[in-house]
Scaffold this motif. Structure first.
Motif, PDB file in Angstrom:
ATOM      1  N   PHE A  30       0.812  -1.209   0.000  1.00  0.00           N
ATOM      2  CA  PHE A  30       0.000   0.000   0.000  1.00  0.00           C
ATOM      3  C   PHE A  30       0.850   1.265   0.000  1.00  0.00           C
ATOM      4  CE2 PHE A  30      -2.491   3.417   1.896  1.00  0.00           C
ATOM      5  CZ  PHE A  30      -3.665   3.341   1.163  1.00  0.00           C
ATOM      6  N   PHE A  31       1.902   1.275   0.816  1.00  0.00           N
ATOM      7  CA  PHE A  31       2.673   2.509   0.977  1.00  0.00           C
ATOM      8  C   PHE A  31       3.917   2.582   0.116  1.00  0.00           C
ATOM      9  CE2 PHE A  31       0.383   2.049   5.051  1.00  0.00           C
ATOM     10  CZ  PHE A  31      -0.276   3.261   5.048  1.00  0.00           C
ATOM     11  N   ALA A  32       4.438   1.413  -0.309  1.00  0.00           N
ATOM     12  CA  ALA A  32       5.679   1.382  -1.083  1.00  0.00           C
ATOM     13  C   ALA A  32       6.750   2.186  -0.353  1.00  0.00           C
ATOM     14  CB  ALA A  32       5.436   1.889  -2.495  1.00  0.00           C
ATOM     15  N   LYS A  33       7.277   3.246  -1.012  1.00  0.00           N
ATOM     16  CA  LYS A  33       8.337   4.037  -0.385  1.00  0.00           C
ATOM     17  C   LYS A  33       7.829   5.360   0.185  1.00  0.00           C
ATOM     18  CE  LYS A  33      12.183   2.099  -3.046  1.00  0.00           C
ATOM     19  NZ  LYS A  33      12.859   1.498  -1.879  1.00  0.00           N
ATOM     20  N   ARG A  34       6.537   5.474   0.410  1.00  0.00           N
ATOM     21  CA  ARG A  34       5.992   6.687   1.028  1.00  0.00           C
ATOM     22  C   ARG A  34       6.087   6.538   2.548  1.00  0.00           C
ATOM     23  NH1 ARG A  34       0.634   7.964   0.131  1.00  0.00           N
ATOM     24  NH2 ARG A  34       0.107   5.743   0.095  1.00  0.00           N
ATOM     25  N   TYR A  35       7.320   6.646   3.031  1.00  0.00           N
ATOM     26  CA  TYR A  35       7.584   6.310   4.425  1.00  0.00           C
ATOM     27  C   TYR A  35       6.919   7.267   5.405  1.00  0.00           C
ATOM     28  CZ  TYR A  35      10.944   2.923   2.709  1.00  0.00           C
ATOM     29  OH  TYR A  35      11.518   1.847   2.084  1.00  0.00           O
ATOM     30  N   GLY A  36       6.783   8.524   5.051  1.00  0.00           N
ATOM     31  CA  GLY A  36       6.116   9.465   5.940  1.00  0.00           C
ATOM     32  C   GLY A  36       4.671   9.092   6.157  1.00  0.00           C
ATOM     33  N   HIS A  37       3.967   8.741   5.075  1.00  0.00           N
ATOM     34  CA  HIS A  37       2.559   8.343   5.177  1.00  0.00           C
ATOM     35  C   HIS A  37       2.430   6.987   5.874  1.00  0.00           C
ATOM     36  CE1 HIS A  37       0.803  11.539   2.612  1.00  0.00           C
ATOM     37  NE2 HIS A  37       2.016  11.562   2.113  1.00  0.00           N
ATOM     38  N   PHE A  46       4.874  12.823  12.836  1.00  0.00           N
ATOM     39  CA  PHE A  46       4.796  12.527  11.400  1.00  0.00           C
ATOM     40  C   PHE A  46       3.549  13.101  10.744  1.00  0.00           C
ATOM     41  CE2 PHE A  46       8.105   9.453  12.501  1.00  0.00           C
ATOM     42  CZ  PHE A  46       9.020   9.786  11.512  1.00  0.00           C
ATOM     43  N   ILE A  47       2.555  13.460  11.533  1.00  0.00           N
ATOM     44  CA  ILE A  47       1.432  14.199  10.964  1.00  0.00           C
ATOM     45  C   ILE A  47       1.918  15.537  10.406  1.00  0.00           C
ATOM     46  CG2 ILE A  47      -0.627  15.527  11.613  1.00  0.00           C
ATOM     47  CD1 ILE A  47      -1.508  13.194  13.301  1.00  0.00           C
ATOM     48  N   LYS A  48       2.920  16.124  11.056  1.00  0.00           N
ATOM     49  CA  LYS A  48       3.497  17.388  10.581  1.00  0.00           C
ATOM     50  C   LYS A  48       4.364  17.185   9.348  1.00  0.00           C
ATOM     51  CE  LYS A  48       1.865  19.718  14.127  1.00  0.00           C
ATOM     52  NZ  LYS A  48       0.811  20.751  13.967  1.00  0.00           N
ATOM     53  N   VAL A  49       4.888  15.966   9.194  1.00  0.00           N
ATOM     54  CA  VAL A  49       5.771  15.663   8.058  1.00  0.00           C
ATOM     55  C   VAL A  49       4.961  15.265   6.828  1.00  0.00           C
ATOM     56  CG1 VAL A  49       7.570  14.089   7.215  1.00  0.00           C
ATOM     57  CG2 VAL A  49       7.680  14.992   9.563  1.00  0.00           C
ATOM     58  N   ALA A  50       3.936  14.444   7.020  1.00  0.00           N
ATOM     59  CA  ALA A  50       3.140  13.929   5.898  1.00  0.00           C
ATOM     60  C   ALA A  50       1.670  13.968   6.277  1.00  0.00           C
ATOM     61  CB  ALA A  50       3.566  12.503   5.561  1.00  0.00           C
ATOM     62  N   GLU A  51       0.947  14.933   5.784  1.00  0.00           N
ATOM     63  CA  GLU A  51      -0.476  15.064   6.065  1.00  0.00           C
ATOM     64  C   GLU A  51      -1.230  13.888   5.454  1.00  0.00           C
ATOM     65  OE1 GLU A  51      -3.995  16.463   7.528  1.00  0.00           O
ATOM     66  OE2 GLU A  51      -1.986  17.235   7.931  1.00  0.00           O
ATOM     67  N   PRO A  52      -1.938  13.089   6.262  1.00  0.00           N
ATOM     68  CA  PRO A  52      -2.633  11.919   5.716  1.00  0.00           C
ATOM     69  C   PRO A  52      -3.775  12.308   4.795  1.00  0.00           C
ATOM     70  CG  PRO A  52      -3.235  12.259   8.011  1.00  0.00           C
ATOM     71  CD  PRO A  52      -2.115  13.217   7.718  1.00  0.00           C
ATOM     72  N   SER A  53      -3.950  11.516   3.755  1.00  0.00           N
ATOM     73  CA  SER A  53      -5.060  11.734   2.831  1.00  0.00           C
ATOM     74  C   SER A  53      -6.358  11.243   3.473  1.00  0.00           C
ATOM     75  CB  SER A  53      -4.812  10.959   1.533  1.00  0.00           C
ATOM     76  OG  SER A  53      -4.839   9.567   1.779  1.00  0.00           O
ATOM     77  N   ARG A  54      -7.475  11.497   2.801  1.00  0.00           N
ATOM     78  CA  ARG A  54      -8.768  11.039   3.328  1.00  0.00           C
ATOM     79  C   ARG A  54      -8.787   9.519   3.415  1.00  0.00           C
ATOM     80  NH1 ARG A  54     -14.252  13.640   1.139  1.00  0.00           N
ATOM     81  NH2 ARG A  54     -13.201  15.378   2.192  1.00  0.00           N
ATOM     82  N   LEU A  55      -8.251   8.843   2.393  1.00  0.00           N
ATOM     83  CA  LEU A  55      -8.214   7.387   2.412  1.00  0.00           C
ATOM     84  C   LEU A  55      -7.391   6.887   3.589  1.00  0.00           C
ATOM     85  CD1 LEU A  55      -8.706   4.583   1.231  1.00  0.00           C
ATOM     86  CD2 LEU A  55      -6.759   4.964  -0.318  1.00  0.00           C
ATOM     87  N   GLU A  56      -6.259   7.536   3.833  1.00  0.00           N
ATOM     88  CA  GLU A  56      -5.407   7.118   4.941  1.00  0.00           C
ATOM     89  C   GLU A  56      -6.079   7.365   6.287  1.00  0.00           C
ATOM     90  OE1 GLU A  56      -1.142   7.777   2.638  1.00  0.00           O
ATOM     91  OE2 GLU A  56      -2.070   9.415   3.758  1.00  0.00           O
ATOM     92  N   ARG A  57      -6.879   8.419   6.373  1.00  0.00           N
ATOM     93  CA  ARG A  57      -7.627   8.654   7.612  1.00  0.00           C
ATOM     94  C   ARG A  57      -8.651   7.547   7.849  1.00  0.00           C
ATOM     95  NH1 ARG A  57      -7.081  13.822   9.838  1.00  0.00           N
ATOM     96  NH2 ARG A  57      -5.799  15.221   8.579  1.00  0.00           N
ATOM     97  N   TYR A  58      -9.290   7.083   6.773  1.00  0.00           N
ATOM     98  CA  TYR A  58     -10.218   5.962   6.911  1.00  0.00           C
ATOM     99  C   TYR A  58      -9.480   4.694   7.335  1.00  0.00           C
ATOM    100  CZ  TYR A  58     -13.845   8.772   4.606  1.00  0.00           C
ATOM    101  OH  TYR A  58     -14.760   9.743   4.302  1.00  0.00           O
ATOM    102  N   LEU A  59      -8.293   4.501   6.778  1.00  0.00           N
ATOM    103  CA  LEU A  59      -7.483   3.352   7.153  1.00  0.00           C
ATOM    104  C   LEU A  59      -7.104   3.401   8.625  1.00  0.00           C
ATOM    105  CD1 LEU A  59      -5.030   2.878   4.143  1.00  0.00           C
ATOM    106  CD2 LEU A  59      -6.819   1.305   4.896  1.00  0.00           C
ATOM    107  N   ILE A  60      -6.808   4.604   9.117  1.00  0.00           N
ATOM    108  CA  ILE A  60      -6.471   4.783  10.527  1.00  0.00           C
ATOM    109  C   ILE A  60      -7.633   4.327  11.413  1.00  0.00           C
ATOM    110  CG2 ILE A  60      -6.126   6.535  12.316  1.00  0.00           C
ATOM    111  CD1 ILE A  60      -4.399   8.052  10.246  1.00  0.00           C
ATOM    112  N   ILE A  61      -8.846   4.771  11.071  1.00  0.00           N
ATOM    113  CA  ILE A  61     -10.026   4.418  11.853  1.00  0.00           C
ATOM    114  C   ILE A  61     -10.263   2.902  11.821  1.00  0.00           C
ATOM    115  CG2 ILE A  61     -12.522   4.663  12.048  1.00  0.00           C
ATOM    116  CD1 ILE A  61     -12.173   7.510  10.867  1.00  0.00           C
ATOM    117  N   ALA A  62     -10.231   2.341  10.626  1.00  0.00           N
ATOM    118  CA  ALA A  62     -10.491   0.908  10.483  1.00  0.00           C
ATOM    119  C   ALA A  62      -9.384   0.079  11.123  1.00  0.00           C
ATOM    120  CB  ALA A  62     -10.618   0.550   8.999  1.00  0.00           C
ATOM    121  N   GLY A  63      -8.143   0.459  10.842  1.00  0.00           N
ATOM    122  CA  GLY A  63      -7.014  -0.297  11.369  1.00  0.00           C
ATOM    123  C   GLY A  63      -6.969  -0.280  12.882  1.00  0.00           C
TER     124      GLY A  63
END
Length: 213
Positions: A41-48, A100-117
């Motif tokens: 899912f993230f590949a090399k997007r380490y901040g996200h 890391f929220i200050k480094v990489a602002e999560p997208s809407r999809l990532e916010r949904y993933l946070i809730i579900a995860g």
């Protein structure tokens, strides 16, 4: 306790504790299975990756601290410092997230993933810790082994110039007492050192529970 003076030496940080029995092998395979999805899912997007995974990483310490607290109350005994240590671990992981929220602002999809995860992981980990605390600590230890690897790869991307070495967020400078001109590189090193400490301590806790069984 982990010595942060070794933080700049990957060889001093990256090591694997081999599983000792079927429960340890289950913990390791579970973590490796989870790693596959994170990599795809993230590949090399380490901040996200850090934003989403640190949300989950803050769960075990809180769950473990709560259940150890209740166990101490039921058995009318001292918790031997485990409750405070586990809650401190949860707080430390939360500070990783805030950074890391200050480094990489999560997208809407990532916010949904946070809730579900977080919802799924909290309930699964709660049940695991309730019935098999040793295995639960081993899962966390193996998760932290993978975290150290991920942050080392993140650091390599920064050093290679493929990830911009931006200024460190003020929250990170204050929390880790970094120099005022600290950059992302110093933040990653500090976070990686924390994860290595959590890895080693959770392996120790699993071993303590195994020896007392």
């Amino acid at each position: 306790m982990f010595d942060k003076s070794t933080a700049k030496d990957p060889d001093a940080l990256i090591h694997h504790t081999p599983p000792k029995d079927v429960r340890d092998r289950f913990a390791l395979r579970l973590v490796k299975f989870m790693r596959v999805f994170a990599d795809k899912f993230f590949a090399k997007r380490y901040g996200h990756r850090a934003v989403v995974l640190e949300t989950v990483a803050a769960v075990p310490g809180m769950v473990g601290g709560m259940l150890q607290h209740l166990k101490a109350l039921r058995r009318l005994r001292d918790d031997e410092g485990w409750v405070r240590e586990l809650l401190d671990e949860a707080e430390n992981e939360r500070m990783h997230l805030m950074t890391f929220i200050k480094v990489a602002e999560p997208s809407r999809l990532e916010r949904y993933l946070i809730i579900a995860g977080q919802g799924v992981f909290f309930n699964l980990y709660f049940v695991l810790y309730l019935f098999a605390p040793r295995t639960a600590h081993r899962v966390v230890a193996y998760l932290e082994e993978e975290a150290v690897i991920s942050y080392t790869q993140y650091l390599e991307e920064v050093d290679a110039g493929r990830v911009q070495n931006i200024a460190a967020p003020q929250i990170a400078i204050d929390y880790w007492k970094l120099p005022p001109d600290a950059r992302l590189r110093e933040v990653i090193i500090a976070v990686r050192a924390d994860e290595a400490g959590h890895r080693d301590r959770n392996h120790e806790m699993a071993n303590e529970l195994a020896s007392s069984a």
